[in-house]
Design a protein around this motif. Structure first.
Motif, PDB file in Angstrom:
ATOM      1  N   SER A  41     165.740 -46.432  23.783  1.00  0.00           N
ATOM      2  CA  SER A  41     165.898 -46.379  25.244  1.00  0.00           C
ATOM      3  C   SER A  41     167.264 -46.888  25.698  1.00  0.00           C
ATOM      4  O   SER A  41     167.652 -46.679  26.841  1.00  0.00           O
ATOM      5  CB  SER A  41     164.784 -47.189  25.924  1.00  0.00           C
ATOM      6  N   LEU A  42     168.014 -47.535  24.816  1.00  0.00           N
ATOM      7  CA  LEU A  42     169.336 -48.051  25.164  1.00  0.00           C
ATOM      8  C   LEU A  42     170.467 -47.091  24.806  1.00  0.00           C
ATOM      9  O   LEU A  42     171.591 -47.270  25.259  1.00  0.00           O
ATOM     10  CB  LEU A  42     169.586 -49.381  24.433  1.00  0.00           C
TER      11      LEU A  42
ATOM     12  N   PRO B 293     173.107 -43.991  24.394  1.00  0.00           N
ATOM     13  CA  PRO B 293     173.790 -43.130  25.375  1.00  0.00           C
ATOM     14  C   PRO B 293     173.219 -41.718  25.381  1.00  0.00           C
ATOM     15  O   PRO B 293     172.482 -41.324  24.471  1.00  0.00           O
ATOM     16  CB  PRO B 293     175.244 -43.133  24.895  1.00  0.00           C
ATOM     17  N   GLU B 294     173.593 -40.961  26.401  1.00  0.00           N
ATOM     18  CA  GLU B 294     173.077 -39.593  26.556  1.00  0.00           C
ATOM     19  C   GLU B 294     173.503 -38.670  25.421  1.00  0.00           C
ATOM     20  O   GLU B 294     172.808 -37.706  25.121  1.00  0.00           O
ATOM     21  CB  GLU B 294     173.561 -39.002  27.881  1.00  0.00           C
TER      22      GLU B 294
ATOM     23  N   THR C  47     177.519 -49.192  26.838  1.00  0.00           N
ATOM     24  CA  THR C  47     176.345 -48.411  27.250  1.00  0.00           C
ATOM     25  C   THR C  47     175.070 -49.115  26.830  1.00  0.00           C
ATOM     26  O   THR C  47     174.127 -49.217  27.621  1.00  0.00           O
ATOM     27  CB  THR C  47     176.394 -46.990  26.641  1.00  0.00           C
TER      28      THR C  47
ATOM     29  N   THR D 168     174.612 -52.260  29.167  1.00  0.00           N
ATOM     30  CA  THR D 168     174.272 -51.955  30.562  1.00  0.00           C
ATOM     31  C   THR D 168     172.908 -51.282  30.687  1.00  0.00           C
ATOM     32  O   THR D 168     172.334 -51.264  31.762  1.00  0.00           O
ATOM     33  CB  THR D 168     175.356 -51.085  31.236  1.00  0.00           C
ATOM     34  N   SER D 169     172.377 -50.761  29.596  1.00  0.00           N
ATOM     35  CA  SER D 169     171.055 -50.135  29.606  1.00  0.00           C
ATOM     36  C   SER D 169     169.914 -51.163  29.489  1.00  0.00           C
ATOM     37  O   SER D 169     168.776 -50.856  29.817  1.00  0.00           O
ATOM     38  CB  SER D 169     170.929 -49.122  28.475  1.00  0.00           C
TER      39      SER D 169
ATOM     40  N   LYS E  16     167.771 -51.996  32.687  1.00  0.00           N
ATOM     41  CA  LYS E  16     166.976 -50.849  33.138  1.00  0.00           C
ATOM     42  C   LYS E  16     165.800 -50.565  32.200  1.00  0.00           C
ATOM     43  O   LYS E  16     164.816 -49.971  32.595  1.00  0.00           O
ATOM     44  CB  LYS E  16     167.848 -49.590  33.216  1.00  0.00           C
ATOM     45  N   SER E  17     165.950 -50.967  30.938  1.00  0.00           N
ATOM     46  CA  SER E  17     164.954 -50.589  29.926  1.00  0.00           C
ATOM     47  C   SER E  17     163.850 -51.610  29.702  1.00  0.00           C
ATOM     48  O   SER E  17     162.785 -51.268  29.215  1.00  0.00           O
ATOM     49  CB  SER E  17     165.667 -50.333  28.592  1.00  0.00           C
TER      50      SER E  17
END
Length: 131
Positions: free
Chosen positions: A29-30, A32-33, A122, A125-126, A129-130
């Motif tokens: 979940s952490l 990057p896209e 990334t 910063t994730s 949110k996760s």
């Protein structure tokens, strides 16, 4: 070569952040896209690949609850570590910073410094949110 992510405030206790990062399945979940592959290889090991980069296997090397988790390269030609430092600010807030450390020749270091720096930023910063 040593790189650090920005320090990120998380509205969770240091123990909650530590528990989240200790479960390697949560790293998916952490990511990057531009991730092209993520695979859990065991309780303490996972493989991931970003588009245009080789597959990397990370293994949990050290844990110091609730303040530190160290992941390291598991096999391959590159030796590096990714350390999560967790600092408790108060009972419900903590700060996380990721540190990347690796021993690379100057040419390799120049090529990977930008992508790795962006990658750990990334991941960091994730985290809020996760969790």
């Amino acid at each position: 070569m040593n790189l650090e992510s920005p320090k990120i405030n998380v509205s969770k206790s240091s123990q909650e952040v530590f528990d989240f990062l200790s479960d390697i399945k949560n790293f998916e979940s952490l990511m990057p896209e531009n991730i092209s592959k993520f695979e859990v290889l065991g309780d303490d090991k996972f493989l991931f690949a970003l588009k245009g980069m080789p597959e990397i296997i990370l293994k949990k090397k050290e844990t110091i609850p609730p303040n530190k988790i160290v992941l390291g390269a598991a096999g391959g030609k590159l030796d590096f570590s990714l350390t999560g430092n967790i600092t408790e600010i108060d009972a419900s807030t903590s700060e996380v910073q990721l540190e990347f450390s690796g021993d690379f020749n100057p040419m390799m270091a120049m090529m990977i410094k930008g992508p790795i720096g962006k990658f750990i930023e990334t991941l960091a910063t994730s985290i809020p949110k996760s969790i």
